[in-house]
Design an enzyme around this catalytic site. Structure first.
Site, PDB file in Angstrom:
ATOM      1  N   ARG A   1       7.480 -10.151  -6.611  1.00  0.00           N
ATOM      2  CA  ARG A   1       7.398 -10.341  -5.251  1.00  0.00           C
ATOM      3  C   ARG A   1       6.259 -11.052  -4.788  1.00  0.00           C
ATOM      4  O   ARG A   1       5.062 -11.076  -5.637  1.00  0.00           O
ATOM      5  CB  ARG A   1       7.689  -9.104  -4.558  1.00  0.00           C
ATOM      6  CG  ARG A   1       7.426  -7.909  -5.178  1.00  0.00           C
ATOM      7  CD  ARG A   1       5.926  -7.476  -5.047  1.00  0.00           C
ATOM      8  NE  ARG A   1       5.418  -7.585  -3.617  1.00  0.00           N
ATOM      9  CZ  ARG A   1       4.060  -7.956  -3.534  1.00  0.00           C
ATOM     10  NH1 ARG A   1       3.215  -8.090  -4.629  1.00  0.00           N
ATOM     11  NH2 ARG A   1       3.472  -8.199  -2.613  1.00  0.00           N
ATOM     12  N   GLY A   2       6.052 -11.193  -3.625  1.00  0.00           N
ATOM     13  CA  GLY A   2       4.857 -11.855  -3.043  1.00  0.00           C
ATOM     14  C   GLY A   2       5.255 -13.486  -3.148  1.00  0.00           C
ATOM     15  O   GLY A   2       5.793 -14.084  -3.897  1.00  0.00           O
ATOM     16  N   ALA A   3       5.185 -13.970  -1.816  1.00  0.00           N
ATOM     17  CA  ALA A   3       5.838 -15.364  -1.515  1.00  0.00           C
ATOM     18  C   ALA A   3       5.162 -16.297  -2.865  1.00  0.00           C
ATOM     19  O   ALA A   3       6.064 -17.147  -3.437  1.00  0.00           O
ATOM     20  CB  ALA A   3       5.332 -16.059  -0.166  1.00  0.00           C
TER      21      ALA A   3
ATOM     22  N   ARG B   1      15.796 -14.679  -1.646  1.00  0.00           N
ATOM     23  CA  ARG B   1      14.950 -14.045  -0.573  1.00  0.00           C
ATOM     24  C   ARG B   1      14.597 -15.087   0.459  1.00  0.00           C
ATOM     25  O   ARG B   1      13.994 -16.264   0.214  1.00  0.00           O
ATOM     26  CB  ARG B   1      13.552 -13.471  -0.776  1.00  0.00           C
ATOM     27  CG  ARG B   1      13.829 -12.207  -2.093  1.00  0.00           C
ATOM     28  CD  ARG B   1      12.550 -11.450  -2.401  1.00  0.00           C
ATOM     29  NE  ARG B   1      12.328 -10.669  -1.198  1.00  0.00           N
ATOM     30  CZ  ARG B   1      11.291 -10.150  -0.846  1.00  0.00           C
ATOM     31  NH1 ARG B   1      10.142 -10.136  -1.611  1.00  0.00           N
ATOM     32  NH2 ARG B   1      11.060  -9.385   0.161  1.00  0.00           N
TER      33      ARG B   1
ATOM     34  N   GLN C   1       3.759  -1.280  -1.048  1.00  0.00           N
ATOM     35  CA  GLN C   1       3.035  -2.339  -1.948  1.00  0.00           C
ATOM     36  C   GLN C   1       1.738  -2.496  -1.922  1.00  0.00           C
ATOM     37  O   GLN C   1       0.966  -2.717  -2.856  1.00  0.00           O
ATOM     38  CB  GLN C   1       3.388  -3.976  -1.399  1.00  0.00           C
ATOM     39  CG  GLN C   1       4.673  -4.340  -1.899  1.00  0.00           C
ATOM     40  CD  GLN C   1       5.859  -4.210  -0.692  1.00  0.00           C
ATOM     41  OE1 GLN C   1       5.590  -3.133  -0.016  1.00  0.00           O
ATOM     42  NE2 GLN C   1       6.878  -4.628  -0.788  1.00  0.00           N
TER      43      GLN C   1
ATOM     44  N   ASP D   1       3.809 -14.916   4.604  1.00  0.00           N
ATOM     45  CA  ASP D   1       5.241 -15.587   3.929  1.00  0.00           C
ATOM     46  C   ASP D   1       5.904 -16.698   4.033  1.00  0.00           C
ATOM     47  O   ASP D   1       6.249 -17.392   3.231  1.00  0.00           O
ATOM     48  CB  ASP D   1       6.226 -14.299   3.821  1.00  0.00           C
ATOM     49  CG  ASP D   1       6.049 -13.098   2.915  1.00  0.00           C
ATOM     50  OD1 ASP D   1       5.223 -12.495   3.225  1.00  0.00           O
ATOM     51  OD2 ASP D   1       6.483 -13.158   1.603  1.00  0.00           O
TER      52      ASP D   1
ATOM     53  N   ASN E   1       4.970 -12.170   7.810  1.00  0.00           N
ATOM     54  CA  ASN E   1       4.319 -11.284   6.855  1.00  0.00           C
ATOM     55  C   ASN E   1       5.006 -10.157   6.770  1.00  0.00           C
ATOM     56  O   ASN E   1       6.071  -9.775   7.841  1.00  0.00           O
ATOM     57  CB  ASN E   1       2.623 -11.181   6.905  1.00  0.00           C
ATOM     58  CG  ASN E   1       2.043 -10.702   5.517  1.00  0.00           C
ATOM     59  OD1 ASN E   1       2.312 -11.256   4.474  1.00  0.00           O
ATOM     60  ND2 ASN E   1       1.283  -9.789   5.840  1.00  0.00           N
ATOM     61  N   LYS E   2       4.622  -9.261   5.833  1.00  0.00           N
ATOM     62  CA  LYS E   2       5.177  -7.909   5.599  1.00  0.00           C
ATOM     63  C   LYS E   2       5.408  -7.083   6.917  1.00  0.00           C
ATOM     64  O   LYS E   2       4.207  -7.116   7.781  1.00  0.00           O
ATOM     65  CB  LYS E   2       4.406  -7.165   4.505  1.00  0.00           C
ATOM     66  CG  LYS E   2       4.954  -5.678   4.430  1.00  0.00           C
ATOM     67  CD  LYS E   2       6.266  -5.641   3.975  1.00  0.00           C
ATOM     68  CE  LYS E   2       6.692  -6.497   2.733  1.00  0.00           C
ATOM     69  NZ  LYS E   2       8.099  -6.707   2.514  1.00  0.00           N
TER      70      LYS E   2
END
Ligand code: MRU
Length: 324
Positions: free
Chosen positions: A54-56, A88, A183, A224, A234-235
């Site tokens: 995960r993580g763009a 995603r 996270q 993201d 973003n998150k």
């Protein structure tokens, strides 16, 4: 950071075979360092969808390796690309990596490796530029995880924090726990432990009172997807941080490579926001689980990229950075 790499590609035993993408299963961290072995593009898509990776930027790299595996197995490019793009929806780097592969002539494994090297270079550069903006011994608050686990390189917001620490510009990090998948308390804390950088985990809802007490000098987060006007996805939980930062006169900064900026997305309203399974929140009650939120450009003080520090008005600075 010694040893922190979310992806490793294992070469095939003979020419013509596909090899395998090894994925550090981030769902099991920090308790266990478990590696998933993906030999087929479907397995790479599952690893992205389930957030083993995960993580763009790391999602984009995984997709690039997935396309290389698909090519070796003679899976048609468009079939593999549509499988991956559906995993995603918010991370711009996913579509960006697929477009780079579509434009490449042939060697998709070579391309994936080149993208990984580019990511490391971009991370280092934007981290140095971000750290330069900091004063001495700052207390920085961050949200989610935007370190090497999330980029496959040095980290974006995590990279700024690391570079600042090495230069004596950081006192300690406030690590937002980051509900619901943690996270922050699982992944960012794990990375900071390995680097020996002092931190304290806080509940996401503690940020306002920390700022009110004067305990936060700066907020630095990753992204993201950044729209052409500078709105930042973003998150989920990032937007409230930006609102609170403005209320308390705390600088709010975003760190991201150019591959996270999507000139084809005019504003934040056009960014698709992933809704994940409500069971990640609660299993016995109705729930809604948006994974990201959008921070309006007007709340973003600066965006650290490898092409320089972008400042408002973002439609101009972004267009210049992208050479448009
Ligand atoms: O749902 P995740 O864990 O993939 O979300 C990650 C984030 O929101 C990160 O801040 C973002 O991808 C930047 S990573 C350098």
């Amino acid at each position: 950071m010694p040893g922190v790499r979310p992806l490793r590609f294992e070469d095939p035993p003979s020419r013509g075979a596909g090899g395998a993408l090894l994925v550090l299963d981030q769902r099991a961290l920090p308790d266990e360092e478990r590696w998933l072995r993906c030999e087929r593009v479907e397995e790479v898509a599952d690893a992205i969808r389930s957030m083993a990776v995960r993580g763009a930027p790391a999602i984009g790299l995984a997709a690039a390796y997935g396309l290389a595996l698909a090519a070796a197995a003679e899976v048609p490019f468009e079939e593999a690309a549509s499988l991956l793009i559906a995993t995603r929806p918010t991370a711009a780097n996913l579509g960006w990596a697929i477009e780079r592969a579509r434009a490449a002539d042939g060697d998709l494994l070579g391309l994936a490796r080149a993208l990984e090297a580019e990511q490391l270079e971009a991370d280092r550069r934007l981290s140095a530029l971000g750290a330069e903006r900091m004063g001495r011994r700052e207390r920085v608050l961050t949200h989610c995880n935007a370190g090497p686990l999330a980029t496959g390189g040095y980290g974006t917001a995590g990279g700024v924090i690391r570079a600042a620490w090495e230069q004596g510009r950081l006192d300690q990090v406030w690590v937002d726990e980051t509900r619901p998948l943690l996270q922050g308390s699982r992944l960012t804390a794990w990375e900071l432990d390995r680097l020996g950088i002092p931190y304290r985990v806080v509940a996401d809802s503690a940020a306002a009172s920390l700022m009110g007490r004067g305990l936060v000098d700066r907020v630095v987060v990753g992204a993201d997807r950044i729209a052409a006007n500078g709105d930042v996805a973003n998150k989920v939980g990032t937007y409230p941080l930006a609102v609170m930062a403005e209320r308390h006169d705390v600088p709010f900064h975003v760190a991201a490579p150019l591959s996270t900026i999507d000139p084809g997305t005019p504003t934040g309203a056009d960014i698709p926001i992933e809704e994940r399974d409500p069971s990640e929140l609660v299993t016995d009650r109705p729930a809604l689980n948006p994974a990201f939120d959008v921070t309006p450009a007007e709340l973003v003080g600066a965006i650290f990229t490898e092409a320089g520090v972008l400042e408002p008005p973002y439609d101009n600075s972004i267009a210049r950075a992208l050479g448009r």
